[in-house]
Design a protein around this motif. Structure first.
Motif: not given
Length: 390
Positions: A336-362
């Protein structure tokens, strides 16, 4: 059967859609011969407006006038306001003699609840089945006094506690190992939205303007401003943009005006006001992700804003804790979205969000749609009636 619902905590918009959902479910029950709702006058008026003509049975409203025009700055005035509501509720109990008493707005204001139920037993001597909806447990956890008060109520009264998330139920068991709680998962509110909400996302390109919109809304926005999460998020988004070229826009609303003016952050837009309902739901719909900041007591809370995000079928960006973990599948994958773990996890998640493909978002949107069905009015109705045995 006769049921009286009481909310001694909520003013105006607080718990508005939650209480309206409870009333709608109970008023549609053929087993009820009488239903009443007692709360602060402004709140009752807004609940009635929200419900409009959604119930097929008439119900009794008991709006309580405020003693003070503004009691938010004084604890003494707040306690007097709450006691005023509960005293009026006790008079209704004496007059109408309901079979069930449902406290729907219980958070951490325990003394008026304790006092009113105690008076009911000592003065009126009337047998009632008492149900308490616990929206969160964090004050009980951190306050020894409130913990003791709850134990006294458990020992003296036959309280039946309703919690709104699996995680909260687990924490309830830790706090009160000898007591059982009843799980009623926080319902979604699609049935209470009377207007069309427009969602215009080009799923082929995800966003034509190449901007990912992150939303911190209501109480979550207030928390993010006060605990420094907003600054952290803005800085990390800028870092991700510099590396990937994908831009972020962070929209922040708060439940009340703050002194915060993040003018130095070009990727932050602060709406320093409470939004009207239609604008509130629309701004959620127009976002790509609803963001939840890191808070220390997250395991002891359920979030109505998460229910709003699910209602609008918008994926979330949230800590890997609390009831946000219920957005994960059995194998631990975030659906249902992205779950992050702490500051470093948030940074890694934001990089993943930036590279998300349309199919994954759908796929995330589709899973949110599935959750929306799981938390729909129809399923919530079956569960609540079962809990209250009506």
């Amino acid at each position: 059967m006769k049921i009286l619902a009481i909310d001694g905590v909520s003013n105006g918009h607080d718990h508005l859609r939650f209480n309206a959902t409870v009333i709608e479910i109970l008023c549609s029950s053929l087993a009820l011969t009488w239903f009443g709702f007692c709360a602060e006058k402004r709140h009752v008026s807004k609940v009635l407006k929200t419900l409009d003509m959604k119930t097929n049975k008439s119900f009794n409203l008991y709006p309580i006038n405020s003693i003070f025009r503004n009691c938010s700055k004084s604890k003494a005035k707040l306690i007097l306001e709450l006691l005023n509501i509960y005293w009026n509720a006790l008079l209704i109990i004496k007059r109408e003699k309901p079979d069930r008493l449902l406290f729907v707005g219980v958070e951490y204001t325990l003394f008026p609840l304790f006092a009113s139920v105690f008076l009911r037993i000592c003065v009126f001597r009337q047998k009632l089945d008492i149900y308490v909806v616990l929206h969160n447990l964090y004050r009980i956890k951190i306050s020894p006094t409130k913990h003791i008060l709850w134990k006294i109520m458990f020992n003296c009264l036959d309280l039946q506690c309703i919690v709104l998330a699996n995680t909260v139920q687990g924490k309830f068991t830790e706090l009160f190992p000898k007591r059982l709680s009843l799980l009623w998962r926080h319902p979604s509110y699609g049935h209470l939205i009377p207007w069309a909400i427009d969602k215009d996302i080009n799923l082929e390109s995800f966003r034509k303007d190449n901007i990912i919109r992150l939303l911190l809304v209501g109480r979550q926005g207030t928390l993010a401003i006060s605990n420094g999460f907003l600054d952290l998020l803005a800085a990390l988004c800028q870092k991700v943009t510099e590396v990937t070229g994908r831009k972020f826009k962070i929209i922040v609303t708060s439940t009340f005006q703050t002194k915060e003016k993040p003018t130095t952050r070009t990727n932050v837009k602060l709406l320093n006001r409470r939004l009207p309902d239609q604008e509130y739901f629309q701004i959620i719909m127009d976002s790509d992700y609803v963001v939840f900041p890191i808070v220390s007591d997250i395991d002891y809370r359920a979030s109505g804003i998460l229910a709003d995000a699910i209602t609008m079928k918008v994926p979330v960006l949230a800590p890997k804790a609390g009831h946000f973990r219920e957005l994960c599948s059995e194998d631990g994958l975030n659906k249902g979205g992205w779950l992050y773990d702490g500051r470093d996890g948030l940074e890694r998640t934001l990089f993943k969000i930036a590279r998300v493909v349309p199919g994954e978002y759908i796929n995330m949107c589709r899973y949110i749609d599935y959750l929306n069905e799981e938390l729909s009015l129809q399923r919530a109705e079956v569960r609540l009636r079962s809990i209250l045995d009506i």
